[in-house]
Structures are given as C-alpha cells and as structure tokens.
Design a protein around this motif. Sequence first.
Motif, PDB file in Angstrom:
ATOM      1  N   THR A 122      48.414  40.310  39.071  1.00 33.01           N
ATOM      2  CA  THR A 122      48.781  40.231  37.651  1.00 33.01           C
ATOM      3  C   THR A 122      48.057  41.300  36.852  1.00 33.01           C
ATOM      4  OG1 THR A 122      49.186  37.853  37.811  1.00 33.01           O
ATOM      5  CG2 THR A 122      48.766  38.753  35.614  1.00 33.01           C
ATOM      6  N   GLU A 123      46.776  41.479  37.118  1.00 38.39           N
ATOM      7  CA  GLU A 123      45.999  42.484  36.391  1.00 38.39           C
ATOM      8  C   GLU A 123      46.537  43.882  36.650  1.00 38.39           C
ATOM      9  OE1 GLU A 123      42.974  43.469  33.644  1.00 38.39           O
ATOM     10  OE2 GLU A 123      43.913  41.584  34.234  1.00 38.39           O
ATOM     11  N   ALA A 124      46.944  44.165  37.894  1.00 37.64           N
ATOM     12  CA  ALA A 124      47.515  45.474  38.219  1.00 37.64           C
ATOM     13  C   ALA A 124      48.818  45.699  37.456  1.00 37.64           C
ATOM     14  CB  ALA A 124      47.753  45.583  39.724  1.00 37.64           C
ATOM     15  N   ALA A 125      49.658  44.667  37.404  1.00 33.89           N
ATOM     16  CA  ALA A 125      50.924  44.789  36.673  1.00 33.89           C
ATOM     17  C   ALA A 125      50.679  45.056  35.199  1.00 33.89           C
ATOM     18  CB  ALA A 125      51.749  43.515  36.853  1.00 33.89           C
ATOM     19  N   LEU A 126      49.739  44.324  34.615  1.00 32.80           N
ATOM     20  CA  LEU A 126      49.421  44.517  33.200  1.00 32.80           C
ATOM     21  C   LEU A 126      48.860  45.907  32.949  1.00 32.80           C
ATOM     22  CD1 LEU A 126      47.774  41.073  32.329  1.00 32.80           C
ATOM     23  CD2 LEU A 126      49.973  41.939  31.500  1.00 32.80           C
ATOM     24  N   ARG A 127      47.983  46.358  33.836  1.00 29.41           N
ATOM     25  CA  ARG A 127      47.324  47.655  33.651  1.00 29.41           C
ATOM     26  C   ARG A 127      48.347  48.795  33.661  1.00 29.41           C
ATOM     27  NH1 ARG A 127      45.312  50.658  37.828  1.00 29.41           N
ATOM     28  NH2 ARG A 127      45.304  48.812  39.169  1.00 29.41           N
ATOM     29  N   ALA A 207      51.617  50.758  42.434  1.00 32.79           N
ATOM     30  CA  ALA A 207      52.109  52.078  42.047  1.00 32.79           C
ATOM     31  C   ALA A 207      53.341  52.461  42.848  1.00 32.79           C
ATOM     32  CB  ALA A 207      51.015  53.128  42.218  1.00 32.79           C
ATOM     33  N   SER A 208      53.345  52.162  44.137  1.00 31.52           N
ATOM     34  CA  SER A 208      54.497  52.499  44.973  1.00 31.52           C
ATOM     35  C   SER A 208      55.728  51.707  44.556  1.00 31.52           C
ATOM     36  CB  SER A 208      54.178  52.236  46.446  1.00 31.52           C
ATOM     37  OG  SER A 208      53.168  53.104  46.905  1.00 31.52           O
TER      38      SER A 208
END
Length: 346
Positions: A122-127, A207-208
């Motif tokens: 979730t944090e990666a998506a938000l970032r 990212a991919s």
Amino acid sequence: MTTPLIAPAGLKNVIVTDTELGDVRGEEGFFHYRGHDAARLAADVAFEDAWHLMLFGSLPGSDGAAFARRVGALREVPGSVVDLLRATVRPDTDPMHALRTALAATGSGDRPLMDLPEDERTEAALRYAASVPTVLAAAHRLARGMDVLEPDPSAAHAADYLRMATGSAAPEHATALQTYLVATIDHGFNASTFAGRVVASTGSDMASCLLGALGAFLGPLHGGAPSRALAALDEIGDPANTREWVRERISRGEVIMGFGHAVYRTHDPRSELLKGVVRGFDTPLVHRAMAVEDEIETAINELKPGRRLYANVEYYAAGLTTKTELARLPDSWRSANARPSGVTAA
C-alpha cells in the motif's frame, strides 16, 4: 472436432475477473466507484477522498485531512530523479516519456510485491501515485527552460500539481482539473489496467507494474486522445467546416478522435460532466468545441445512419486542460491511477 477459440476484438465482453472497485453500464451511460455514482463524486469530492475510496473501500469522512497529509508528504521526488530529468528532458520531450524514465529510475531498488507485506504494498502504491504529478510538472517546466518547483505537502493534490507545472493555481482551474481527475480515476478493465494487472500477477515490483500500464497508456487510442482531439479542433477551425472535415476522415477510414466509446452506447457521462465544467470558462475555444460537437454528431449520423457516436471524455478534456494551461499533461496524469484492477475488457 473441437471448435477453435476465437477472442473477440479488444476482448469485448470477455470476463477476466471480478472487482468491487466499479462498473461501467454502457447502455445506461452510467458508471460507479464502489457503488457511488462516479459522475456525482467527481462533481462533489476532493481527489484525495476519491483516492481513499478506491484504495480503502470508503470515503474518508473525518479522516480526510489525515489522508491528504499522508499523500502530500509522499509527493516529493528524489533529487537523483530530478537530476536525471534535467539531463534527459528536451523541448520536444513528451511528458509521458519523462515519466517512464523517472518511474524506471525510482524503481531500480524495488523489491517484488509478492515479497512485501500488505502495508508495504500500500505504501509503495501511495508513494508512486503521489510522486507522479511532481515528475510531470518538472518535465513540463524543464522542457520550457524553467526551474523545477518543489511540491507543497500541505496543498491539495490537483492544486499543487497545477502550481508546480504553471507557477500558479487559480481556484477555479484547480477545481476543474480535480473534477477531471476524479472522473477518470477508474473505468473498468481498460488496456492499461489490463497490462498493469498482467505484470502484477507475476509478483513483480510496483514500478514494473506501472511501467507495463504506462506502455499501454502511451497509445494514441488510449491515453493520448485529448491532445489529438484538441488538434482536430484546431484543424476544423470554423464549425462550418466540420461536416466536410468529417466526410474526408470517414472516407479515408480514419478515427474521429474524441468521439465514440467501446462501452457507452449513449452520451459518456464523464464528457457531459466536463462539458458543464468548461462551459463555465466561457472562452472562444469552449464555444467552438460545443458547436463542433453538434456538427460532428450530425455528420456521423448522416454518413453512418443508425450508428450514433457521441463525444467521449477525451473531447472536453482537451478544452479543459487548455484552459488550465496543461494541454498535454493530463494525458499523462491518469497513468498514476493505472493500477491492477477491473472487471471487463472493453
């Protein structure tokens, strides 16, 4: 003897998976986000609230300010990525290509999503979603020889994007842009969502997944339509030229950009919403766009009786983004929302 399996063009009506995120009812001219009328949400709520709804399943209510602060703090882009943009962006660089470069650079150390717990996913998506407007605004300014503006974590997402790109954010322009962003935050299993989901299904890194979606989004039949609709308006000029212009394109088998939709069989509710927004700007371009819309619909009906094609969301997006001085950037913006979800291939 076994009958060969033949997939319909564009995978139309092929059920790929189920979703609770939303649905598009083409015959009714209606779509929803988690049960909420999406057009009404676009007119009434902040982008951050719609973002919260899509990600967590509910509107934030009293938690809205906390979520806005959370994503605002994630809007900053690493200095190394900004330096890379400075080294690679040229006056003719498409913001989409700059975004592709920045996403690849940012994700160089990302771990596969299958190795991350849910909170880190979730944090990666938000970032990534939070940083995309910062990248696009930087690319926009660098291509014009201007300094890059730092994000303001306390500002609303759409308003800060507009300010970082143009140097200012008039309230009416920020509101118009926000309406557009909410109206296009989801729309079923479109090409970029499908591509992103395929990558995500392998357990790859965030990212991919976004780069796969972005590759599909780059196509002029998907994310590149608003700028081409704007070019068509420029080509037509006087609305009186419209019918002859349409006849020439149809005789050559060309697509009328900004008209028709794979799912909607009536007016695109997103287009009707944006039409109401741009009408408030009362500019020559807006008046010309509305006149040309009527002429194109009439011409298509005359040349192809029984096949009604109406303006889609990209048509009035062209007029709206020009008024907010972002004639090309919003083609790119929605890639921030190209995430692995959907229901039916359109």
